[in-house]
Design a protein around this motif. Structure first.
Motif, PDB file in Angstrom:
ATOM      1  N   ARG A  26     -11.332  80.507 -35.826  1.00  0.00           N
ATOM      2  CA  ARG A  26     -12.076  81.768 -35.772  1.00  0.00           C
ATOM      3  C   ARG A  26     -13.577  81.560 -36.013  1.00  0.00           C
ATOM      4  NH1 ARG A  26      -9.255  86.339 -39.232  1.00  0.00           N
ATOM      5  NH2 ARG A  26     -10.550  87.659 -37.909  1.00  0.00           N
ATOM      6  N   THR A  77       0.454  84.037 -44.548  1.00  0.00           N
ATOM      7  CA  THR A  77      -0.542  84.488 -43.568  1.00  0.00           C
ATOM      8  C   THR A  77       0.148  84.870 -42.269  1.00  0.00           C
ATOM      9  OG1 THR A  77      -0.914  82.267 -42.668  1.00  0.00           O
ATOM     10  CG2 THR A  77      -2.334  82.959 -44.502  1.00  0.00           C
ATOM     11  N   LYS A 112      -0.743  92.359 -42.969  1.00  0.00           N
ATOM     12  CA  LYS A 112      -0.793  91.601 -41.713  1.00  0.00           C
ATOM     13  C   LYS A 112       0.417  90.682 -41.586  1.00  0.00           C
ATOM     14  CE  LYS A 112      -5.724  91.516 -40.656  1.00  0.00           C
ATOM     15  NZ  LYS A 112      -6.881  90.661 -40.314  1.00  0.00           N
ATOM     16  N   GLU A 131      -2.223  92.348 -51.992  1.00  0.00           N
ATOM     17  CA  GLU A 131      -2.318  91.181 -51.100  1.00  0.00           C
ATOM     18  C   GLU A 131      -2.563  89.892 -51.886  1.00  0.00           C
ATOM     19  OE1 GLU A 131      -4.672  91.683 -47.514  1.00  0.00           O
ATOM     20  OE2 GLU A 131      -4.807  93.825 -47.898  1.00  0.00           O
ATOM     21  N   THR A 208     -14.262  79.413 -45.186  1.00  0.00           N
ATOM     22  CA  THR A 208     -13.081  80.262 -45.043  1.00  0.00           C
ATOM     23  C   THR A 208     -11.802  79.543 -45.460  1.00  0.00           C
ATOM     24  OG1 THR A 208     -12.930  79.625 -42.705  1.00  0.00           O
ATOM     25  CG2 THR A 208     -14.116  81.660 -43.220  1.00  0.00           C
ATOM     26  N   VAL A 242     -14.632  83.122 -48.521  1.00  0.00           N
ATOM     27  CA  VAL A 242     -13.851  84.284 -48.139  1.00  0.00           C
ATOM     28  C   VAL A 242     -12.964  84.782 -49.281  1.00  0.00           C
ATOM     29  CG1 VAL A 242     -11.795  83.130 -47.215  1.00  0.00           C
ATOM     30  CG2 VAL A 242     -12.610  85.251 -46.150  1.00  0.00           C
ATOM     31  N   ARG A 262     -12.619  92.132 -50.265  1.00  0.00           N
ATOM     32  CA  ARG A 262     -11.482  91.953 -49.353  1.00  0.00           C
ATOM     33  C   ARG A 262     -11.662  90.630 -48.634  1.00  0.00           C
ATOM     34  NH1 ARG A 262      -8.117  95.600 -47.668  1.00  0.00           N
ATOM     35  NH2 ARG A 262      -8.260  94.982 -45.479  1.00  0.00           N
ATOM     36  N   ARG A 264     -11.659  88.945 -45.915  1.00  0.00           N
ATOM     37  CA  ARG A 264     -11.709  89.045 -44.463  1.00  0.00           C
ATOM     38  C   ARG A 264     -13.092  88.619 -43.974  1.00  0.00           C
ATOM     39  NH1 ARG A 264      -7.116  89.758 -45.503  1.00  0.00           N
ATOM     40  NH2 ARG A 264      -5.738  91.499 -45.014  1.00  0.00           N
ATOM     41  N   LEU A 265     -13.194  88.307 -42.671  1.00  0.00           N
ATOM     42  CA  LEU A 265     -14.473  87.869 -42.120  1.00  0.00           C
ATOM     43  C   LEU A 265     -15.519  88.974 -42.152  1.00  0.00           C
ATOM     44  CD1 LEU A 265     -13.505  85.670 -39.023  1.00  0.00           C
ATOM     45  CD2 LEU A 265     -13.889  84.989 -41.398  1.00  0.00           C
TER      46      LEU A 265
END
Length: 384
Positions: A26, A77, A112, A131, A208, A242, A262, A264-265
Motif C-alpha cells: 500500500r 488482519t 475489517k 480492535e 506501517t 501507524v 486509529r 489506518r493510513l
C-alpha cells in the motif's frame, strides 16, 4: 504588514516537506495521500513481501491445521486472512481449510477482519470494539487456554507477548505466517532514505510495520550510520508510526514517535498534516510572515521553493533571528562550498531571488547577513 492570522493558501498542509515512506504494501496509496497534501515523497520500501504462493512456511502451517484442527483461530488482519484463503485455494487446499475452520471458534481483531471472515463463508464468535489484540488476549486468558490448540494468523510482524502469553498459559500455538517479509532486493532506495535522514533533508519518515522499522535500523547499522540515523530521528526527523506495535523497534532505541488514534493510513496522514507544520519555525520579518519548512518557505502563505544551499543559509540565519551571522559561519553550513566566501554571496543572491522579497534578509556591511526581524519581535527572539 505581517499578520498573525494564517493567510489563505492554495497549497496543501504538507507543502514544503519531504516525507519518507518505508512501506512495501500500500505504498502507492500512502504516497498518493501525502502528495495530494503537498508533500514530496521519498519511497524506500524497507522490506519485500514473500509471494504467498511461494511461501513454504504458510503451506506447511495450512497443512498442519487441516490435518489437526485448532480449537480456536485468531484472525488479526483482513488482507492477511483473505490472502491465506486465496493461497490455500491456489494450492488446492481452500475447501479443506474452510471446512476445518467451520468447526472452530474464530476471534476477529476488528470489523475489517470480520468482513473477510464472513466473505469466506465463516462466522466469527467474537470481536472487540477496541480492535485491540490486547483485549483478545485478555479474553482468552480469562476463559483459560490450557491444553487448547490455537491458530494465530500472523501478518508479517511479531505480536509482542501475544503468542508467548498463550503458551505460558498452557496453549499450543500454531503461527500462520501470512505475508512474511524479507530485506528488499534493491537496497538503493533505503540507503538514499537513510542518507536523506542523516543529512536532515528529510522531514519525516512513516512506518506501517514493525519489521520495516527494524529493517531500516538494521541497514543503517550495516552501513555504520546507526548512531547518526538515531540522532536524526531523535531530534530533526519526525517518526510517524501507524500504531504502537509498529513503533516498538524505534522506541526500544529511545526514539520518540507519533501515532494516530486509529491505526489506518488516513489518520496517519492527518497526524503528519498536524505535526509537521507545527514544527516549522515562523517569524515576522520585514512586515511579512515567514515560515521555514523542509525544502521551501511560506512568505505570507505563498509557497516559495528554495534550493538546498539557500535552505542551509536560511536555517543558519533563523537559529539567531535578527542577529548578524558572519560570512565565515554561513560558509561552514553551505554544502560543498569550500573556502571561498564568494560562494555565500552567490547562494544568498539565489536565496533572495527564490524568496521573491529581497528585503527579508539584510546585508550588514563587512559583518555578514541577518533576518530583518520586525522590531516588535526583537526581544522575543533575542536569545535565538
Amino acid at each position: 504588514m505581517y499578520d498573525e492570522q494564517e493567510q489563505p493558501s492554495d497549497h496543501g498542509p504538507l507543502a514544503g516537506f519531504t516525507v519518507g515512506v518505508t512501506a512495501a504494501r500500500r505504498a502507492d496509496e500512502l504516497g498518493a495521500l501525502l502528495e495530494r497534501r503537498g508533500a514530496v515523497v521519498l519511497h524506500a520500501p524497507a522490506l519485500r513481501i514473500v509471494p504467498l504462493a511461494d511461501d513454504s512456511e504458510l503451506l506447511a502451517a495450512t497443512k498442519d491445521l487441516i490435518g489437526q484442527a485448532p480449537d480456536i483461530a485468531v484472525a488479526t488482519t483482513a488482507i492477511g486472512f483473505r490472502g491465506w484463503v486465496e493461497a490455500a485455494d491456489g494450492w488446492g487446499l481452500g475447501e479443506d481449510l474452510l471446512a476445518r475452520l467451520r468447526g472452530v471458534r474464530i476471534l476477529a481483531r476488528g470489523p475489517k477482519v470480520k468482513g473477510a471472515i464472513r466473505a469466506a463463508g465463516l462466522t466469527e464468535e467474537w470481536s472487540p470494539a477496541s480492535e485491540s489484540l490486547a483485549e483478545v488476549l485478555d479474553r482468552l486468558l480469562e476463559e483459560g487456554v490450557d491444553g487448547l490448540r490455537i491458530a494465530v494468523q500472523l501478518h508479517g510482524e511479531p505480536l509482542p507477548g501475544f503468542v508467548e502469553a498463550l503458551r505460558d498459559a498452557g496453549a499450543e500455538v500454531v503461527g500462520v505466517p501470512v505475508y512474511r517479509w524479507l530485506p528488499p532486493e534493491d537496497l538503493g532506495p533505503v540507503d538514499r532514505l537513510i542518507d536523506a535522514a542523516v543529512a536532515r533533508t528529510l522531514d519525516a519518515v512513516t512506518f506501517t510495520s514493525a519489521p520495516a522499522a527494524a529493517s531500516l535500523l538494521s541497514r543503517a547499522e550495516e552501513r555504520g550510520l546507526l548512531d547518526e540515523l538515531l540522532a536524526a530521528l531523535g531530534h530533526d526527523v519526525l517518526s510517524v508510526c501507524v500504531g504502537p506495535v509498529t513503533a516498538l523497534p524505534l522506541q526500544s532505541r529511545g526514539i520518540g514517535t507519533v501515532q494516530p488514534e486509529r491505526f489506518r493510513l488516513g489518520p496517519l496522514v492527518q497526524v503528519l498534516c498536524r505535526e509537521l507544520p507545527a514544527r516549522a519555525r515562523a517569524f515576522p520579518v520585514a512586515g511579512h510572515r515567514v515560515e521555514i519548512r523542509g525544502h521551501a518557505v511560506l512568505v505570507d502563505g505563498a509557497l516559495k521553493p528554495v534550493p538546498p544551499a539557500g535552505m542551509s543559509l536560511l536555517r543558519a540565519l533563523s537559529r539567531r533571528p535578527g542577529w548578524v551571522v558572519s560570512r565565515a559561519e554561513l560558509l561552514r553550513v553551505l554544502p560543498g562550498a569550500g573556502r571561498d566566501e564568494h560562494a555565500v554571496e552567490t547562494a544568498m543572491a539565489r536565496l533572495r531571488s527564490a524568496l521573491g522579497t529581497p528585503k527579508l534578509i539584510q546585508t550588514v556591511v563587512k559583518r555578514g547577513y541577518r533576518l530583518a526581524l520586525d522590531p516588535s519581535a526583537e526581544s522575543k527572539y533575542a536569545d535565538g
